[in-house]
Scaffold this motif. Structure first.
Motif, PDB file in Angstrom:
ATOM      1  N   ASP A 277       0.838  -1.205   0.000  1.00  0.00           N
ATOM      2  CA  ASP A 277       0.000   0.000   0.000  1.00  0.00           C
ATOM      3  C   ASP A 277       0.872   1.254   0.000  1.00  0.00           C
ATOM      4  N   VAL A 278       1.888   1.269   0.871  1.00  0.00           N
ATOM      5  CA  VAL A 278       2.761   2.442   0.979  1.00  0.00           C
ATOM      6  C   VAL A 278       3.605   2.621  -0.275  1.00  0.00           C
ATOM      7  N   THR A 279       4.188   1.537  -0.790  1.00  0.00           N
ATOM      8  CA  THR A 279       5.073   1.676  -1.945  1.00  0.00           C
ATOM      9  C   THR A 279       4.318   2.086  -3.206  1.00  0.00           C
ATOM     10  N   VAL A 280       3.139   1.502  -3.422  1.00  0.00           N
ATOM     11  CA  VAL A 280       2.334   1.909  -4.584  1.00  0.00           C
ATOM     12  C   VAL A 280       1.944   3.374  -4.465  1.00  0.00           C
ATOM     13  N   THR A 281       1.573   3.811  -3.273  1.00  0.00           N
ATOM     14  CA  THR A 281       1.191   5.208  -3.078  1.00  0.00           C
ATOM     15  C   THR A 281       2.357   6.140  -3.339  1.00  0.00           C
ATOM     16  N   GLN A 282       3.546   5.797  -2.855  1.00  0.00           N
ATOM     17  CA  GLN A 282       4.704   6.659  -3.065  1.00  0.00           C
ATOM     18  C   GLN A 282       5.096   6.727  -4.537  1.00  0.00           C
TER      19      GLN A 282
ATOM     20  N   VAL B  77       4.289  13.563   1.684  1.00  0.00           N
ATOM     21  CA  VAL B  77       3.074  12.742   1.605  1.00  0.00           C
ATOM     22  C   VAL B  77       3.281  11.429   2.352  1.00  0.00           C
ATOM     23  N   GLY B  78       4.480  10.838   2.183  1.00  0.00           N
ATOM     24  CA  GLY B  78       4.768   9.575   2.860  1.00  0.00           C
ATOM     25  C   GLY B  78       4.765   9.710   4.367  1.00  0.00           C
ATOM     26  N   ARG B  79       5.250  10.846   4.874  1.00  0.00           N
ATOM     27  CA  ARG B  79       5.231  11.037   6.328  1.00  0.00           C
ATOM     28  C   ARG B  79       3.804  11.026   6.859  1.00  0.00           C
ATOM     29  N   ALA B  80       2.897  11.702   6.161  1.00  0.00           N
ATOM     30  CA  ALA B  80       1.495  11.715   6.599  1.00  0.00           C
ATOM     31  C   ALA B  80       0.888  10.318   6.537  1.00  0.00           C
ATOM     32  N   HIS B  81       1.267   9.561   5.501  1.00  0.00           N
ATOM     33  CA  HIS B  81       0.746   8.204   5.356  1.00  0.00           C
ATOM     34  C   HIS B  81       1.268   7.306   6.474  1.00  0.00           C
TER      35      HIS B  81
ATOM     36  N   VAL C 202       7.595  -6.718  19.475  1.00  0.00           N
ATOM     37  CA  VAL C 202       8.574  -6.927  18.408  1.00  0.00           C
ATOM     38  C   VAL C 202       7.884  -6.910  17.046  1.00  0.00           C
ATOM     39  N   ARG C 203       6.735  -7.566  16.925  1.00  0.00           N
ATOM     40  CA  ARG C 203       5.980  -7.555  15.663  1.00  0.00           C
ATOM     41  C   ARG C 203       5.705  -6.120  15.207  1.00  0.00           C
ATOM     42  N   SER C 204       5.126  -5.325  16.106  1.00  0.00           N
ATOM     43  CA  SER C 204       4.741  -3.963  15.751  1.00  0.00           C
ATOM     44  C   SER C 204       5.960  -3.106  15.428  1.00  0.00           C
ATOM     45  N   ALA C 205       7.006  -3.206  16.230  1.00  0.00           N
ATOM     46  CA  ALA C 205       8.182  -2.360  16.029  1.00  0.00           C
ATOM     47  C   ALA C 205       8.901  -2.713  14.730  1.00  0.00           C
ATOM     48  N   VAL C 206       9.102  -3.998  14.457  1.00  0.00           N
ATOM     49  CA  VAL C 206       9.806  -4.408  13.246  1.00  0.00           C
ATOM     50  C   VAL C 206       8.999  -4.048  12.003  1.00  0.00           C
ATOM     51  N   ALA C 207       7.683  -4.307  12.037  1.00  0.00           N
ATOM     52  CA  ALA C 207       6.845  -3.959  10.888  1.00  0.00           C
ATOM     53  C   ALA C 207       6.866  -2.456  10.630  1.00  0.00           C
ATOM     54  N   THR C 208       6.866  -1.660  11.687  1.00  0.00           N
ATOM     55  CA  THR C 208       6.891  -0.213  11.525  1.00  0.00           C
ATOM     56  C   THR C 208       8.216   0.259  10.952  1.00  0.00           C
ATOM     57  N   LEU C 209       9.326  -0.323  11.420  1.00  0.00           N
ATOM     58  CA  LEU C 209      10.634   0.058  10.886  1.00  0.00           C
ATOM     59  C   LEU C 209      10.736  -0.275   9.395  1.00  0.00           C
ATOM     60  N   GLY C 210      10.247  -1.441   9.004  1.00  0.00           N
ATOM     61  CA  GLY C 210      10.240  -1.777   7.587  1.00  0.00           C
ATOM     62  C   GLY C 210       9.370  -0.842   6.779  1.00  0.00           C
ATOM     63  N   LEU C 211       8.253  -0.435   7.367  1.00  0.00           N
ATOM     64  CA  LEU C 211       7.337   0.486   6.700  1.00  0.00           C
ATOM     65  C   LEU C 211       7.974   1.857   6.516  1.00  0.00           C
ATOM     66  N   ILE C 212       8.652   2.333   7.543  1.00  0.00           N
ATOM     67  CA  ILE C 212       9.318   3.638   7.455  1.00  0.00           C
ATOM     68  C   ILE C 212      10.410   3.594   6.393  1.00  0.00           C
ATOM     69  N   ALA C 213      11.165   2.498   6.331  1.00  0.00           N
ATOM     70  CA  ALA C 213      12.230   2.392   5.332  1.00  0.00           C
ATOM     71  C   ALA C 213      11.671   2.345   3.913  1.00  0.00           C
ATOM     72  N   ALA C 214      10.444   1.857   3.752  1.00  0.00           N
ATOM     73  CA  ALA C 214       9.863   1.754   2.413  1.00  0.00           C
ATOM     74  C   ALA C 214       9.618   3.118   1.786  1.00  0.00           C
ATOM     75  N   VAL C 215       9.344   4.137   2.596  1.00  0.00           N
ATOM     76  CA  VAL C 215       9.022   5.461   2.039  1.00  0.00           C
ATOM     77  C   VAL C 215      10.220   6.087   1.342  1.00  0.00           C
ATOM     78  N   PRO C 216      11.368   6.302   2.009  1.00  0.00           N
ATOM     79  CA  PRO C 216      12.486   6.911   1.288  1.00  0.00           C
ATOM     80  C   PRO C 216      13.033   6.032   0.170  1.00  0.00           C
ATOM     81  N   LEU C 217      13.011   4.701   0.367  1.00  0.00           N
ATOM     82  CA  LEU C 217      13.537   3.809  -0.657  1.00  0.00           C
ATOM     83  C   LEU C 217      12.701   3.896  -1.933  1.00  0.00           C
ATOM     84  N   THR C 218      11.378   3.743  -1.803  1.00  0.00           N
ATOM     85  CA  THR C 218      10.512   3.774  -2.976  1.00  0.00           C
ATOM     86  C   THR C 218      10.471   5.161  -3.600  1.00  0.00           C
ATOM     87  N   THR C 219      10.443   6.201  -2.771  1.00  0.00           N
ATOM     88  CA  THR C 219      10.394   7.560  -3.289  1.00  0.00           C
ATOM     89  C   THR C 219      11.657   7.900  -4.070  1.00  0.00           C
TER      90      THR C 219
END
Length: 456
Positions: free
Chosen positions: A284-289, A315-319, A363-380
């Motif tokens: 969802d995040v990568t397609v949006t970016q 835009v990614g920060r708001a998402h 751990v689930r929530s923290a790791v998933a969030t870190l991966g999600l945050i990394a997806a924004v600058p990488l995809t953008t």
């Protein structure tokens, strides 16, 4: 997120497409080969021979009565009800068409039945006398309500998304097929849950993204961003579970699974759950970016690569700010009964938070969030690179040259405004205002010595 996904993205120049194909196709081949190597060969599964037979039936009569006293209750009181008999007309099996008597279901989680309910019967045989058998009500039949709910779900998606909605349904079906045919059987057969989850998630990603969003440069950028974030999520998950010494036995379901299938690696299964759970939010995040960068470049062709990156990152920060809460609440909602049980725990808050169960959810929530945050600058960054490279290649192909003073600005189809040179646009925006606003240069941009109010 503001992008018009119904309008096709501008076609990338041949050079950019060749680079993307040379990058994505080998990844697809590696994923398919890995899936074939990891595909479960043992289809024996779990032995179901000891399960009692189950038949459909319809309740025709319910008769309740006072429960008889039992020795376990104080002062000869009655046992917890309800008590009585239920008459059920059997729909299939050896007693099809006959009416049988069953006790009223009782106990925690027992179904509440009424006349006309369609239920499922379990036929129990007396071990001492195989010729003696009895029926008990197991649960309600849920097939018809589920079918209507799924039809309503599919109709709403197709009515709103049209062909794109139909493609989304096909992608959803493909996701379930990969999970049921590859991921779950592979883990049950004793394969590495983490490796199987990464390969399965990559298969789902390739099929769903290209099927739903089309084979375009924009989709390829989203694919690369998602794959990179998935790998990072797997690495972070491995490090986090090792640092917190999680074993995977933090839930009752995992403990029960270990009793029936002792060869399943529960620690790897925990990591696999993090990977699969992160995929749905990541794409969802990568397609949006990727779509955001494309739309920004389409709306303002004068934006530089850095300007595109900065604007899309905002835009990614708001998402991300809203998606982080979504991840935490999704994990909390799935574990709500156990969270309520922990509120009655007599241990201190620190001990509860560091327990195996809550630690693995953190751990689930923290790791998933870190991966999600990394997806924004990488995809953008990938999208900005591909978009600006395509723009430069397109201008060169059209004969724009190096953009010097002697070059004519490239023009869009007849009747459209000419594509401005970036230097002229900056001069027009930063020039001091003058009193006369009626004059403009031959290039279509205001004279730098005059006000830009009228033109803009």
């Amino acid at each position: 997120m503001g992008a018009d996904h119904n309008r096709p993205a501008p076609s990338a120049p041949p050079g950019v497409r060749r680079i993307l194909v040379a990058t994505v196709v080998p990844l697809v081949v590696v994923t398919v080969v890995a899936a074939l190597l990891l595909w479960p060969r043992d289809s024996s599964g779990v032995d179901q021979g000891t399960d009692p037979p189950r038949y459909h039936g319809t309740v025709t009569r319910v008769l309740t009565e006072a429960c008889p006293p039992t020795p376990e209750t104080p002062e000869g009181g009655s046992a917890a009800g309800p008590c009585g008999t239920v008459t059920v007309k059997v729909a299939d099996g050896p007693d099809a068409g006959q009416e049988v008597q069953t006790p009223v279901p009782s106990g925690p989680g027992a179904p509440t039945v009424a006349v006309g309910d369609e239920i499922i019967l379990v036929k129990l045989t007396d071990p001492a006398d195989p010729t003696a058998s009895s029926y008990n009500i197991a649960e309600h039949q849920r097939g018809k309500p589920l079918v209507w709910l799924v039809l309503l779900f599919a109709a709403a998606i197709v009515a709103f998304g049209r062909w794109r909605g139909l493609a989304a349904l096909a992608g959803l079906a493909a996701s379930f097929a990969i999970l049921l045919a590859f991921v779950l059987p592979g883990i049950s057969a004793g394969g590495s849950p983490l490796l199987i989850a990464i390969v399965g998630a990559a298969l789902i990603m390739f099929v769903v993204l290209y099927l739903t969003h089309g084979v375009t440069a924009q989709t390829s950028v989203a694919v690369l961003g998602t794959l990179g974030s998935l790998v990072l999520t797997g690495v972070l998950g491995t490090l986090a579970t090792a640092a917190t010494h999680l074993t995977g036995y933090g839930s009752e379901d995992a403990t029960t699974l270990s009793m029936f299938q002792a060869d399943v690696d529960l620690h790897g299964l925990l990591l696999a759950g993090i990977i699969i759970g992160s995929l749905g939010v990541l794409d969802d995040v990568t397609v949006t970016q990727a779509a955001t960068v494309t739309e920004l470049a389409h709306a303002n062709p004068g934006l530089s690569r850095l300007q595109l990156y900065r604007a899309a990152t905002r835009v990614g920060r708001a998402h991300i700010a809203s998606t982080v809460n979504t991840i935490v609440l999704a994990y909390a909602g799935a574990s709500l009964p156990l969270l309520l049980l922990l509120t009655a725990d007599s241990r201190s808050v620190t001990q509860i938070l560091t327990s195996e169960f809550l630690a693995q959810e953190i751990v689930r929530s923290a790791v998933a969030t870190l991966g999600l945050i990394a997806a924004v600058p990488l995809t953008t960054a990938l999208a900005a690179l591909v978009t600006t490279a395509g723009r430069a290649a397109a201008r060169t192909a059209d004969g724009d040259g190096d953009g010097g003073a002697g070059d004519e600005p490239s023009r869009t189809p007849e009747g459209s405004r000419p594509v401005p040179d970036r230097a002229e646009a900056l001069r027009a925006l930063t020039a001091p205002r003058a009193g006369n606003t009626s004059s403009a240069t031959s290039s279509g941009w205001p004279d730098p010595d005059r006000s830009t109010d009228a033109t803009w």
